[in-house]
Structure formats: C-alpha cells, structure tokens
Design an enzyme around this catalytic site. Structure first.
Site, PDB file in Angstrom:
ATOM      1  NE  ARG A   2      -2.351   0.773   3.787  1.00  0.00           N
ATOM      2  CZ  ARG A   2      -2.021   1.681   4.688  1.00  0.00           C
ATOM      3  NH1 ARG A   2      -2.028   2.944   4.377  1.00  0.00           N
ATOM      4  NH2 ARG A   2      -1.690   1.325   5.892  1.00  0.00           N
ATOM      5  NE  ARG A  15      -6.045  10.117  -5.958  1.00  0.00           N
ATOM      6  CZ  ARG A  15      -5.951   9.948  -4.649  1.00  0.00           C
ATOM      7  NH1 ARG A  15      -5.163   9.031  -4.164  1.00  0.00           N
ATOM      8  NH2 ARG A  15      -6.675  10.675  -3.822  1.00  0.00           N
ATOM      9  CE1 TYR A 126      -9.895   1.308   8.375  1.00  0.00           C
ATOM     10  CE2 TYR A 126      -9.483  -0.790   7.315  1.00  0.00           C
ATOM     11  CZ  TYR A 126      -9.019   0.399   7.834  1.00  0.00           C
ATOM     12  OH  TYR A 126      -7.675   0.681   7.817  1.00  0.00           O
TER      13      TYR A 126
HETATM   14  O1  CP3 Z   1       0.506   1.194  -3.345  1.00  0.00           O
HETATM   15  C1  CP3 Z   1      -0.656   1.112  -3.731  1.00  0.00           C
HETATM   16  O2  CP3 Z   1      -1.262   2.066  -4.173  1.00  0.00           O
HETATM   17  C2  CP3 Z   1      -1.275  -0.260  -3.732  1.00  0.00           C
HETATM   18  C3  CP3 Z   1      -2.727  -0.246  -3.638  1.00  0.00           C
HETATM   19  C4  CP3 Z   1      -3.339  -0.256  -2.265  1.00  0.00           C
HETATM   20  C5  CP3 Z   1      -4.021   0.843  -1.635  1.00  0.00           C
HETATM   21  N1  CP3 Z   1      -4.631   0.385  -0.510  1.00  0.00           N
HETATM   22  C6  CP3 Z   1      -4.086   2.207  -2.152  1.00  0.00           C
HETATM   23  C7  CP3 Z   1      -4.293   3.326  -1.188  1.00  0.00           C
HETATM   24  C8  CP3 Z   1      -3.478  -1.362  -1.417  1.00  0.00           C
HETATM   25  C9  CP3 Z   1      -2.879  -2.746  -1.589  1.00  0.00           C
HETATM   26  C10 CP3 Z   1      -4.304  -0.941  -0.315  1.00  0.00           C
HETATM   27  C11 CP3 Z   1      -4.758  -1.855   0.737  1.00  0.00           C
HETATM   28  C12 CP3 Z   1      -5.239  -1.302   2.004  1.00  0.00           C
HETATM   29  N2  CP3 Z   1      -6.038  -0.219   2.241  1.00  0.00           N
HETATM   30  C13 CP3 Z   1      -5.018  -1.947   3.239  1.00  0.00           C
HETATM   31  C14 CP3 Z   1      -4.285  -3.248   3.433  1.00  0.00           C
HETATM   32  C15 CP3 Z   1      -2.832  -3.117   3.296  1.00  0.00           C
HETATM   33  C16 CP3 Z   1      -2.155  -2.445   4.447  1.00  0.00           C
HETATM   34  O3  CP3 Z   1      -1.475  -1.463   4.178  1.00  0.00           O
HETATM   35  O4  CP3 Z   1      -2.276  -2.910   5.588  1.00  0.00           O
HETATM   36  C17 CP3 Z   1      -5.639  -1.181   4.234  1.00  0.00           C
HETATM   37  C18 CP3 Z   1      -5.658  -1.450   5.716  1.00  0.00           C
HETATM   38  C19 CP3 Z   1      -6.300  -0.089   3.587  1.00  0.00           C
HETATM   39  C20 CP3 Z   1      -7.155   0.969   4.187  1.00  0.00           C
HETATM   40  C21 CP3 Z   1      -6.574   2.297   3.920  1.00  0.00           C
HETATM   41  N3  CP3 Z   1      -6.706   2.968   2.725  1.00  0.00           N
HETATM   42  C22 CP3 Z   1      -5.738   3.082   4.765  1.00  0.00           C
HETATM   43  C23 CP3 Z   1      -5.354   2.718   6.182  1.00  0.00           C
HETATM   44  C24 CP3 Z   1      -5.364   4.224   4.024  1.00  0.00           C
HETATM   45  C25 CP3 Z   1      -4.381   5.298   4.434  1.00  0.00           C
HETATM   46  C26 CP3 Z   1      -4.955   6.607   4.814  1.00  0.00           C
HETATM   47  C27 CP3 Z   1      -3.877   7.661   4.708  1.00  0.00           C
HETATM   48  O5  CP3 Z   1      -3.993   8.507   3.825  1.00  0.00           O
HETATM   49  O6  CP3 Z   1      -2.905   7.610   5.495  1.00  0.00           O
HETATM   50  C28 CP3 Z   1      -5.977   4.117   2.772  1.00  0.00           C
HETATM   51  C29 CP3 Z   1      -5.879   5.074   1.644  1.00  0.00           C
HETATM   52  C30 CP3 Z   1      -5.068   4.610   0.490  1.00  0.00           C
HETATM   53  N4  CP3 Z   1      -5.148   3.384  -0.103  1.00  0.00           N
HETATM   54  C31 CP3 Z   1      -4.130   5.392  -0.221  1.00  0.00           C
HETATM   55  C32 CP3 Z   1      -3.663   4.616  -1.279  1.00  0.00           C
HETATM   56  C33 CP3 Z   1      -2.700   5.010  -2.377  1.00  0.00           C
HETATM   57  C34 CP3 Z   1      -3.805   6.834   0.090  1.00  0.00           C
HETATM   58  C35 CP3 Z   1      -4.876   7.711  -0.451  1.00  0.00           C
HETATM   59  C36 CP3 Z   1      -4.328   8.835  -1.242  1.00  0.00           C
HETATM   60  O7  CP3 Z   1      -3.342   8.661  -1.963  1.00  0.00           O
HETATM   61  O8  CP3 Z   1      -4.960   9.910  -1.175  1.00  0.00           O
END
Ligand code: CP3
Length: 324
Positions: A2, A15, A126
């Site tokens: 992620r 983005r 969640y």
């Molecule tokens: O690198 C990648 O972009 C891979 C794709 C990916 C995302 N989310 C994109 C994302 C993957 C594999 C995930 C999985 C995901 N999402 C998990 C499981 C993996 C892990 O890291 O434990 C979990 C728990 C989530 C839930 C989630 N979504 C969180 C905790 C967050 C972070 C919030 C923050 O901004 O700190 C997200 C948002 C998210 N998912 C982002 C991305 C690129 C950031 C959003 C943005 O870019 O504005």
C-alpha cells in the site's frame, strides 16, 4: 505494498484533483498509477491500484476514503439489519476492476500483476468501527457480545471478497493477496474462533484457480501458525519477526513474504544494505521468499532509495553469480 505510489511525484500529480475512490473506479487511471512504480523501480511484479474498501462500497455501503485518515463509513454496521445492507457482489458491480486489469495485463507484458482484497476481519473492523481504530473495541464488543451477528457479517464479507478476487483472477491477475492488516489485534484463540474460518473460506475458494495466494497481517508474530493453517501459499510477515522464525511458524511448504522495516529507508545506505542482506539470508530458511517491505511504503520515502533497494535485491538473487 500500500502507498508505494504515494512517495512518487508522478502519482501525486495524477491524483491532485481526483478523490481516492473515484480514482479506483477509472480503469485508465488505475492502469497508469499501477504502472508507475514498475517503471520507476523495476520491481518484479505490479500491485493493482485499488483499496480494500472498494468491493464493500460496490456492495452497497456508503463510505469514503478520507486523505490522511483512511476509510470512513457513513452508517457503521452493528446489528443484523446492518449486515443486510451489505448485499452480495456480482461481477457487474466491479466491472471497472475487470476492465483495469485487462488493460494492465496487456501493458505489463511478462511482469505479473498481483490482485488483492481485504480479509473479513480487517474489513469488518472498518465497517463496525466506522473508521480506523487503534483498539478495535467496538469490533470486539460485537464479536463477543453478538457472535451470530459477527459470523453473519464475516460470512457475507468472505463471499464478497471471494467474488472480488475471482473477478481479478479471471481478468488476468497472476497472484492474489489477502490483507488482514489488523488481525494482530487478536489473541490466537480469538483469531481461531472468530476469524480463521472466514479467511480460510476465501483462500480455499481460490484453490482451483491455480494462482498463488498470499496472506498478510501486521503484528501477527503470535498468529503465524494459525495464519499458515488458513491455507495461503505465501504468508506475509511484518518486520517484527525474523523470516527464519516466521518460516518455522507458518509450517512446511509455505513461502514467506517480507519483511524489511519500512522505516529502514531513512537510514544511511550501508545500514539499509546490511538489513536487505539480513532479510534475504533469513528468507532462505523458507521454501520460497518474496522480498518486500514489512508493511506499506511510508509517504515520506525517497523514491531513489526504493529503486536502489530493488537493484540490490536483484544483484543478490540473479542466479549463480548473485552475491547475498
Ligand atoms: O501502493 C498502492 O497504491 C497499492 C494499492 C493499495 C491501496 N490500498 C491504495 C491506497 C493497497 C494494496 C491498499 C490496501 C489497504 N487499504 C489496506 C491493506 C494493506 C495495508 O497497508 O495494511 C488497508 C488497511 C487499507 C485501508 C486504507 N486505505 C488506509 C489505512 C489508508 C491510508 C490513509 C492515509 O492517507 O494515510 C488508505 C488510503 C489509500 N489506499 C491510499 C492509497 C494510495 C492513500 C490515499 C491517497 O493517496 O490519497
């Protein structure tokens, strides 16, 4: 992992005006964002740009991904009526993912694409909490206080997850990863009673597809044995457990994935290099090792350091001439 993309200026640019969930629903954008880290770093596989809550939103739950916060659910699920709001997923609900993967597989050529989904416990957390939680207190309250509702919720989530992963494999994903990121909040006994059967249902449902199944969680040192039993081919390990120890815990015949501490990238290069070599050496204890970070890329990470780590791993593993 992620957020690999979040450390890249080219990702931030794409983005800038597109909210996270909207981006996940645009196949051309998903394709381009997924390719960025592959082009930059020369990694051996791409991970689909999406999020674990995408199928849950497609199954009727009103939610958003708030920048810097994570998934936020408008009306948390805490009873049977809540579970009923989560309808079954059909391939048509996530046709944008099917389309994105077909585009990607063409663009990637020989580079495999890893698809993914959230595991029932992490998704349930969640949905029950309404957003990210440090203690998972409401989730555990439902688990202990209304086990029938809990199991109905997880069973529904397992069906959604299984369908979502089947769509990804049919579209051309070469491997799948099941993220149970927050499972480490549970004792082994609770994991076995309340979670393992649901994750095992997802993993066994994919057995016939022939694609490798990876299963990952954070803080799971005490759960690795049980997670191995859930049925994946590869168990992802965070940075807290050395891979040789993890390999013994996950049991015979399972590969491991990990587990460089994501904060290592902020150290001087000789320290990073020593850590990379240690992870590679410890990974040799398992029948297979997918080199990776122990969790997501931190947004402040300098992309150049990731490129250098990838090159170092390639140099160490490039056949008989490779130096560990
Ligand atoms: O690198 C990648 O972009 C891979 C794709 C990916 C995302 N989310 C994109 C994302 C993957 C594999 C995930 C999985 C995901 N999402 C998990 C499981 C993996 C892990 O890291 O434990 C979990 C728990 C989530 C839930 C989630 N979504 C969180 C905790 C967050 C972070 C919030 C923050 O901004 O700190 C997200 C948002 C998210 N998912 C982002 C991305 C690129 C950031 C959003 C943005 O870019 O504005």
């Amino acid at each position: 992992m992620r957020q690999a993309g979040r450390s890249l200026p080219e990702y931030r640019e794409l983005r800038a005006d597109v909210p996270m969930l909207a981006a996940c629903r645009q196949p051309d954008l998903v394709c381009e964002i997924t390719l960025q880290p592959v082009r930059r770093h020369g990694v051996d596989a791409a991970i689909l740009f999406s999020d674990i809550v995408v199928p849950v939103a497609a199954a009727g739950i009103d939610l958003d991904i708030a920048p810097g916060v994570g998934p936020v659910v408008a009306e948390p699920i805490r009873d049977t009526a809540g579970v009923e709001r989560l309808h079954r997923l059909t391939p048509a609900d996530v046709s944008f993912v099917d389309e994105a993967i077909r585009l990607l597989v063409r663009e990637l050529g020989a580079t495999p694409l890893v698809g993914f989904a959230g595991a029932p416990f992490t998704l349930a957390s969640y949905l029950v909490e309404g957003g990210p939680s440090r203690t998972h207190a409401r989730t555990k309250a439902l688990m202990y206080g209304a086990p029938a509702v809990w199991h109905a919720l997880c069973a529904r989530l397992a069906e959604i997850t299984l369908e979502f992963l089947r769509v990804q494999v049919s579209a051309g994903a070469s491997a799948v990863q099941l993220f149970d990121s927050w499972a480490g909040a549970l004792s082994e006994a609770d994991y076995r009673r309340y979670v393992l059967p649901h994750s095992a249902h997802v993993l066994s449902g994919l057995a016939g597809t022939g694609v490798p199944r990876i299963h990952f969680g954070v803080g799971t040192a005490e759960l690795l044995r049980a997670m191995g039993e859930a049925g994946a081919d590869v168990v992802g390990v965070d940075w807290r457990t050395p891979l040789d120890v993890a390999a013994r815990r996950v049991g015979h015949g399972r590969a491991v994935q990990g587990n460089l501490d994501p904060a290592t990238v902020f150290a001087p290069w000789p320290v990073i290099e020593a850590e990379v070599r240690r992870v590679l050496a410890e990974g040799r204890a398992a029948p297979g090792h997918v080199f990776n970070l122990g969790h997501g890329v931190l947004p402040q990470t300098a992309p150049e350091v990731l490129t250098r780590i990838v090159a170092r791993v390639h140099a160490a593993t490039a056949g008989p001439g490779g130096q560990p």
